[in-house]
Design a protein around this motif. Structure first.
Motif, PDB file in Angstrom:
ATOM      1  N   ARG A  12       0.819  -1.210   0.000  1.00 63.34           N
ATOM      2  CA  ARG A  12       0.000   0.000   0.000  1.00 63.34           C
ATOM      3  C   ARG A  12       0.853   1.261   0.000  1.00 63.34           C
ATOM      4  NH1 ARG A  12      -3.746  -0.371   4.840  1.00 63.34           N
ATOM      5  NH2 ARG A  12      -4.305   1.727   4.137  1.00 63.34           N
ATOM      6  N   GLY A  15       2.237   1.563  -3.508  1.00 61.28           N
ATOM      7  CA  GLY A  15       1.240   1.680  -4.567  1.00 61.28           C
ATOM      8  C   GLY A  15       1.205   0.519  -5.542  1.00 61.28           C
ATOM      9  N   PRO A  30      -6.581   1.188  -1.757  1.00 59.78           N
ATOM     10  CA  PRO A  30      -5.480   1.561  -2.666  1.00 59.78           C
ATOM     11  C   PRO A  30      -4.828   2.896  -2.326  1.00 59.78           C
ATOM     12  CG  PRO A  30      -7.568   2.057  -3.683  1.00 59.78           C
ATOM     13  CD  PRO A  30      -7.893   1.423  -2.356  1.00 59.78           C
ATOM     14  N   TYR A  31      -4.545   3.085  -1.051  1.00 59.04           N
ATOM     15  CA  TYR A  31      -3.862   4.305  -0.611  1.00 59.04           C
ATOM     16  C   TYR A  31      -2.882   3.908   0.490  1.00 59.04           C
ATOM     17  CZ  TYR A  31      -7.795   3.765   2.631  1.00 59.04           C
ATOM     18  OH  TYR A  31      -8.720   3.251   3.500  1.00 59.04           O
ATOM     19  N   PRO A  32      -1.883   4.742   0.761  1.00 57.11           N
ATOM     20  CA  PRO A  32      -0.868   4.381   1.757  1.00 57.11           C
ATOM     21  C   PRO A  32      -1.479   4.174   3.134  1.00 57.11           C
ATOM     22  CG  PRO A  32      -0.131   6.210   0.416  1.00 57.11           C
ATOM     23  CD  PRO A  32      -1.582   6.000   0.087  1.00 57.11           C
ATOM     24  N   ARG A  40      -3.476  13.260  -0.479  1.00 56.25           N
ATOM     25  CA  ARG A  40      -2.682  13.227  -1.706  1.00 56.25           C
ATOM     26  C   ARG A  40      -2.114  14.618  -2.032  1.00 56.25           C
ATOM     27  NH1 ARG A  40      -2.967   8.457  -4.110  1.00 56.25           N
ATOM     28  NH2 ARG A  40      -4.721   7.094  -3.699  1.00 56.25           N
ATOM     29  N   ARG A  55      10.175   1.096  -4.867  1.00 56.97           N
ATOM     30  CA  ARG A  55       9.308   0.172  -5.610  1.00 56.97           C
ATOM     31  C   ARG A  55      10.133  -0.886  -6.323  1.00 56.97           C
ATOM     32  NH1 ARG A  55       4.734   2.962  -9.367  1.00 56.97           N
ATOM     33  NH2 ARG A  55       3.053   3.025  -7.851  1.00 56.97           N
TER      34      ARG A  55
END
Length: 201
Positions: A12, A15, A30-32, A40, A55
């Motif tokens: 998360r 992403g 679907p967010y940190p 955001r 990533r």
């Protein structure tokens, strides 16, 4: 059994879903993680580049020093540094064990290599960072093939994601790297140019 929660949290924050188990959690949120996860605000260029590097590290399950060394090597090669970096990382033995469908996740692939279940050209290799060359044959040791994860792999449980630069016989648990991959074929979510910028700053 490994606790999947840290990998879900990492998925998360970066992403991207890093394991099959994290997909459903990631799709639901679907967010940190954390109380500011949905916030955001405009991120700095540094933070964007740093996250892209993290990533890439997470998808290959490698340490910072390993990625830095791979970048230094790629920077000396001809052509685009970012592409050269990804092609080099994709030649890692654990990555190709995953791509061949012999493992469910990069973490499992690494474990298989470290525990000496994997052969390259008929010889045991226990280094996940071993670089496979075009023409090399990856196989699962005969004694290991009775283990449940390999029985599952031989039945084609993960056969749907084999990239075109690998020739695989799942029933025999044998794969061959036929050629170096192109960037478009490498199934990694990453803007490699941001990684190059991170290390070049």
């Amino acid at each position: 059994m490994n606790n999947p929660r840290p990998k879900i949290k990492l998925s998360r924050s970066l992403g991207i879903p890093l394991t099959p188990k994290s997909v459903k959690y990631f799709e639901a949120r679907p967010y940190p993680p954390g109380e500011h996860g949905r916030d955001r605000r405009q991120e700095s260029d540094y933070k964007l580049r740093l996250r892209e590097k993290q990533r890439l590290r997470a998808q290959y399950n490698i340490r910072e020093a390993q990625l830095r060394n791979a970048f230094a090597k790629a920077a000396k090669s001809e052509g685009k540094t970012g592409e050269a970096l990804l092609v080099d990382l994709e030649r890692r033995l654990d990555a190709l064990v995953l791509r061949a469908g012999f493992a469910r996740t990069i973490y499992q692939a690494r474990q298989f290599v470290v525990h000496r279940h994997v052969l390259v050209n008929g010889r045991r290799v226990d280094r996940p960072s071993f670089r496979v060359r075009p023409g090399d044959v990856i196989s699962i040791a005969a004694r290991s093939r009775r283990m449940a994860p390999f029985v599952e792999a031989a039945a084609g449980a993960h056969a749907d994601r084999v990239p075109p630069y690998l020739e695989v016989r799942h029933e025999g648990l044998v794969a061959r790297l036929t050629r170096l991959p192109t960037r478009a074929e490498i199934p990694v979510i990453c803007d490699e140019q941001l990684v190059v910028e991170h290390y070049s700053r």
